[in-house]
Scaffold this motif. Structure first.
Motif, PDB file in Angstrom:
ATOM      1  N   SER A 134       0.201 -19.126  -4.612  1.00  0.00           N
ATOM      2  CA  SER A 134       1.586 -19.410  -4.246  1.00  0.00           C
ATOM      3  C   SER A 134       1.674 -20.037  -2.850  1.00  0.00           C
ATOM      4  CB  SER A 134       2.418 -18.127  -4.271  1.00  0.00           C
ATOM      5  OG  SER A 134       2.447 -17.567  -5.562  1.00  0.00           O
ATOM      6  N   GLU A 135       2.637 -20.956  -2.680  1.00  0.00           N
ATOM      7  CA  GLU A 135       2.923 -21.612  -1.393  1.00  0.00           C
ATOM      8  C   GLU A 135       1.664 -22.214  -0.769  1.00  0.00           C
ATOM      9  OE1 GLU A 135       5.110 -18.988   1.176  1.00  0.00           O
ATOM     10  OE2 GLU A 135       6.811 -18.871  -0.199  1.00  0.00           O
ATOM     11  N   ARG A 157      10.260 -23.440 -11.890  1.00  0.00           N
ATOM     12  CA  ARG A 157      10.060 -22.209 -11.111  1.00  0.00           C
ATOM     13  C   ARG A 157       8.634 -22.125 -10.597  1.00  0.00           C
ATOM     14  NH1 ARG A 157      13.979 -20.036 -14.760  1.00  0.00           N
ATOM     15  NH2 ARG A 157      12.403 -19.504 -16.330  1.00  0.00           N
ATOM     16  N   GLU A 158       7.680 -22.553 -11.424  1.00  0.00           N
ATOM     17  CA  GLU A 158       6.280 -22.587 -10.999  1.00  0.00           C
ATOM     18  C   GLU A 158       6.082 -23.601  -9.875  1.00  0.00           C
ATOM     19  OE1 GLU A 158       2.760 -21.043 -12.445  1.00  0.00           O
ATOM     20  OE2 GLU A 158       4.450 -19.962 -11.587  1.00  0.00           O
ATOM     21  N   ARG A 161       7.183 -22.007  -6.759  1.00  0.00           N
ATOM     22  CA  ARG A 161       6.223 -20.986  -6.334  1.00  0.00           C
ATOM     23  C   ARG A 161       5.035 -21.612  -5.617  1.00  0.00           C
ATOM     24  NH1 ARG A 161       1.447 -19.019  -7.862  1.00  0.00           N
ATOM     25  NH2 ARG A 161       1.307 -20.326  -9.735  1.00  0.00           N
TER      26      ARG A 161
END
Length: 242
Positions: A134-135, A157-158, A161
């Motif tokens: 993530s990020e 949404r992914e 993320r």
């Protein structure tokens, strides 16, 4: 017009019964092995016709790298790597695609664009890229992919993320035509057959609505008529900032 469209769509669905059966018994997987070759050939023509638009799209990619840091890009549905020539020299690229059979053609693009650093190839759908932290990326790229994912909101949404705060999502997608046009009519009528030849591609999606509802802090999006066949002529492109 709506009644005629429904009737014609029903006829096409009936004509597609053999294709429905082929998929039901699992034989469609054979085509998924051939599909990367088809995409590789078609993408050469697509890049020629959309060259200026792709240059315009990716021109601002360097703006999203951290000062003194290597720009990290993750591409969803990288296919045969036809976007690589538009990426800034020296950036790091993570490639993802649900079809492992693209890897052969991806290698050709990697060899032809050795100004980039290739991190890895992850076999994953757009809806679930859990193998990537993530990020962890500055930019996510997605071209001609949101038409075929099973769940567009989940894919976005992914994307959110994976992006670091302030990172950007770059997209170029074909979308449904204006309802008043014959293109809209034929997109809906021919969709039952089109999905098979496009490995799940849907030409009737209003993808811009999903992008606007995805929760990005800023969405810069343009509608254009691409110099392509009527089924995929309506396009959107731009970028969205997390």
């Amino acid at each position: 017009m709506a009644f005629l469209m429904k009737c014609c769509t029903l006829i096409v669905n009936v004509l597609c019964l053999p294709l429905h059966l082929i998929r039901a018994v699992g034989l469609y997987e054979i085509y998924r092995r051939i599909f990367p070759f088809c995409v590789y050939r078609i993408s050469i023509t697509y890049n020629k016709k959309m060259y200026d638009k792709k240059k315009e799209l990716f021109r601002s990619l360097p703006e999203f790298s951290k000062p003194g840091k290597q720009l990290t890009i993750l591409e969803i549905g990288c296919g045969s790597g036809t976007n690589f020539e538009f990426y800034p020299p020296g950036c790091r690229v993570i490639c993802t695609d649900p079809n492992p059979h693209f890897q052969k053609y991806l290698k050709k693009s990697m060899d032809a664009n050795d100004q980039l650093t290739y991190d890895r190839f992850v076999v994953a759908s757009g809806e679930d890229m859990g193998a990537v932290e993530s990020e962890s990326v500055d930019a996510v790229v997605c071209t001609l992919v949101l038409c075929s994912v099973n769940n567009t909101p989940q894919t976005l949404r992914e994307v959110c993320r994976l992006l670091r705060p302030g990172g950007a999502f770059f997209f170029m997608e074909h979308v449904v035509a204006d309802p008043s046009t014959w293109s809209y009519f034929f997109q809906h009528v021919l969709q039952p057959a089109w999905q098979y030849f496009g490995d799940g591609c849907e030409v009737t999606r209003e993808t811009w609505k999903d992008l606007e509802a995805a929760g990005f802090s800023q969405v810069k999006l343009r509608h254009i008529q691409a110099p392509l066949m009527f089924m995929i002529k309506p396009h959107i492109f731009g970028h969205a900032v997390k």
